[in-house]
Design a protein around this motif. Structure first.
Motif, mmCIF file in Angstrom:
data_model
loop_
_atom_site.group_PDB
_atom_site.id
_atom_site.type_symbol
_atom_site.label_atom_id
_atom_site.label_comp_id
_atom_site.label_asym_id
_atom_site.label_seq_id
_atom_site.Cartn_x
_atom_site.Cartn_y
_atom_site.Cartn_z
ATOM 1 N N MET A 1 27.010 43.218 33.760
ATOM 2 C CA MET A 1 26.157 42.391 34.617
ATOM 3 C C MET A 1 27.088 41.430 35.342
ATOM 4 S SD MET A 1 23.181 41.628 35.783
ATOM 5 C CE MET A 1 21.931 42.300 34.696
ATOM 6 N N HIS A 2 27.379 41.746 36.593
ATOM 7 C CA HIS A 2 28.392 40.991 37.335
ATOM 8 C C HIS A 2 27.752 39.855 38.125
ATOM 9 C CE1 HIS A 2 32.008 39.959 39.297
ATOM 10 N NE2 HIS A 2 31.747 40.550 40.463
ATOM 11 N N LEU A 3 27.885 38.651 37.587
ATOM 12 C CA LEU A 3 27.300 37.461 38.211
ATOM 13 C C LEU A 3 28.356 36.442 38.625
ATOM 14 C CD1 LEU A 3 24.364 36.969 35.677
ATOM 15 C CD2 LEU A 3 24.246 38.023 37.940
ATOM 16 N N ALA A 4 29.616 36.735 38.347
ATOM 17 C CA ALA A 4 30.687 35.794 38.688
ATOM 18 C C ALA A 4 30.947 35.832 40.188
ATOM 19 C CB ALA A 4 31.958 36.152 37.924
ATOM 20 N N ALA A 5 30.825 34.679 40.828
ATOM 21 C CA ALA A 5 31.082 34.589 42.267
ATOM 22 C C ALA A 5 31.188 33.126 42.660
ATOM 23 C CB ALA A 5 29.975 35.273 43.067
ATOM 24 N N GLN A 6 31.833 32.881 43.786
ATOM 25 C CA GLN A 6 31.924 31.527 44.326
ATOM 26 C C GLN A 6 30.712 31.302 45.214
ATOM 27 O OE1 GLN A 6 35.034 29.558 43.843
ATOM 28 N NE2 GLN A 6 33.601 27.924 44.308
ATOM 29 N N GLY B 1 23.650 33.320 34.732
ATOM 30 C CA GLY B 1 24.362 34.059 33.684
ATOM 31 C C GLY B 1 23.945 33.663 32.283
ATOM 32 N N THR B 2 23.697 32.378 32.074
ATOM 33 C CA THR B 2 23.272 31.901 30.759
ATOM 34 C C THR B 2 21.917 32.487 30.377
ATOM 35 O OG1 THR B 2 24.477 29.823 31.017
ATOM 36 C CG2 THR B 2 22.708 29.851 29.400
ATOM 37 N N HIS B 3 20.972 32.452 31.305
ATOM 38 C CA HIS B 3 19.625 32.956 31.009
ATOM 39 C C HIS B 3 19.614 34.468 30.827
ATOM 40 C CE1 HIS B 3 17.283 29.236 31.393
ATOM 41 N NE2 HIS B 3 18.161 28.889 32.327
ATOM 42 N N VAL B 4 20.421 35.173 31.616
ATOM 43 C CA VAL B 4 20.511 36.625 31.447
ATOM 44 C C VAL B 4 21.090 36.963 30.078
ATOM 45 C CG1 VAL B 4 21.702 38.705 32.257
ATOM 46 C CG2 VAL B 4 20.645 37.156 33.909
ATOM 47 N N SER B 5 22.143 36.258 29.698
ATOM 48 C CA SER B 5 22.781 36.501 28.401
ATOM 49 C C SER B 5 21.813 36.246 27.250
ATOM 50 C CB SER B 5 24.017 35.606 28.248
ATOM 51 O OG SER B 5 24.977 35.883 29.249
ATOM 52 N N GLY C 1 23.857 43.925 22.691
ATOM 53 C CA GLY C 1 25.145 43.275 22.477
ATOM 54 C C GLY C 1 25.579 42.591 23.757
ATOM 55 N N VAL C 2 26.043 41.347 23.662
ATOM 56 C CA VAL C 2 26.397 40.577 24.854
ATOM 57 C C VAL C 2 27.733 39.866 24.636
ATOM 58 C CG1 VAL C 2 25.702 38.774 26.474
ATOM 59 C CG2 VAL C 2 23.956 40.168 25.329
ATOM 60 N N VAL C 3 28.628 40.022 25.602
ATOM 61 C CA VAL C 3 29.867 39.237 25.641
ATOM 62 C C VAL C 3 29.923 38.577 27.007
ATOM 63 C CG1 VAL C 3 32.389 39.288 25.602
ATOM 64 C CG2 VAL C 3 31.081 40.771 24.067
ATOM 65 N N GLY C 4 30.119 37.278 27.022
ATOM 66 C CA GLY C 4 30.191 36.550 28.285
ATOM 67 C C GLY C 4 31.621 36.377 28.761
ATOM 68 N N SER D 1 25.299 47.495 25.291
ATOM 69 C CA SER D 1 26.306 46.431 25.153
ATOM 70 C C SER D 1 26.717 46.015 26.559
ATOM 71 C CB SER D 1 27.520 46.920 24.367
ATOM 72 O OG SER D 1 28.105 48.052 24.981
ATOM 73 N N VAL D 2 26.603 44.734 26.842
ATOM 74 C CA VAL D 2 26.757 44.247 28.215
ATOM 75 C C VAL D 2 27.841 43.175 28.293
ATOM 76 C CG1 VAL D 2 25.553 43.305 30.220
ATOM 77 C CG2 VAL D 2 24.283 44.621 28.515
ATOM 78 N N LEU D 3 28.705 43.331 29.275
ATOM 79 C CA LEU D 3 29.645 42.271 29.628
ATOM 80 C C LEU D 3 29.023 41.494 30.777
ATOM 81 C CD1 LEU D 3 32.439 40.862 29.492
ATOM 82 C CD2 LEU D 3 33.227 42.540 31.196
ATOM 83 N N VAL D 4 28.759 40.212 30.550
ATOM 84 C CA VAL D 4 28.137 39.366 31.574
ATOM 85 C C VAL D 4 29.202 38.458 32.161
ATOM 86 C CG1 VAL D 4 26.348 37.671 32.088
ATOM 87 C CG2 VAL D 4 25.931 39.423 30.340
#
Length: 206
Positions: free
Chosen positions: A163-168, A96-100, A109-112, A85-88
């Motif tokens: 899966m930490h992809l949030a960044a500026q 992020g969309t393609h990874v999810s 399991g995926v939650v964005g 179960s992954v929090l993206v």
């Protein structure tokens, strides 16, 4: 010095001057009171407008509630043996969309999570969210620096991975507004890093 021929005329002139002075003073006081009233009315309107705007921002990114929790649980449901179960974070971004989608396709399991900021056209991110929703991937609208929201997410779902992809992104803009990068790239990572013992992977950002 000129004096009126009779005391009565002097007295009448004095009374007239007093009346004119009183009228002028009363008029000035009235104008001052009206000015105060208008200032107070303007301040009240601006305060109310600020409250409405704040409320709109709050409710547009509101999280929580029974329905919200059901959506999070359903999206995080694992559908394969030995799945994860992954929090993206940054789920509405290009990567992020393609990874999810890839994780969901293999039965994980995926939650964005995405804050849908306006660094680039938010409509692109919302279109991606619609795509993810069509694949039963729920994207939470929120900031990774929101400790209460993160705590709630990890309370609802025992994520095995993040899966930490949030960044500026974009180096040039960092010269203009470095604080936004500190908030997203540094504070955000430090906020999410110690949340749980789940492995945290960060492969880049968009």
């Amino acid at each position: 010095m000129f004096l009126p021929s009779t005391p009565g005329k002097f007295k009448d002139k004095s009374i007239t001057m007093h009346r004119q002075f009183y009228r002028c003073f009363a008029s000035t006081s009235t104008m001052f009171l009206w000015a105060l009233f208008l200032v107070a009315l303007t301040a009240a309107y601006l305060s109310f407008q600020s409250f409405v705007d704040s409320g709109s921002r709050y409710f547009s990114t509101a999280w929580g509630g029974i329905q919200w929790e059901k959506q999070v649980r359903a999206s995080a449901q694992i559908r394969r043996h030995n799945g994860v179960s992954v929090l993206v974070t940054g789920a509405a971004g290009f990567v992020g969309t393609h990874v999810s989608l890839a994780l969901k396709k293999r039965g994980d399991g995926v939650v964005g999570l995405d804050n849908f900021n306006s660094y680039y056209d938010p409509s692109l991110k919302r279109d991606r969210r619609n795509l993810l929703n069509s694949q039963n991937i729920f994207v939470v609208e929120g900031d990774i620096n929101d400790a209460r929201m993160l705590a709630k997410l990890f309370e609802i779902v025992a994520f095995t991975h993040v899966m930490h992809l949030a960044a500026q992104a974009g180096v040039r803009y960092a010269m203009e507004n470095p604080q936004s990068y500190v908030h997203s790239n540094i504070a955000g990572l430090l906020r999410i890093w110690p949340k749980r013992k789940s492995p945290i992977f960060r492969i880049g950002s968009d």
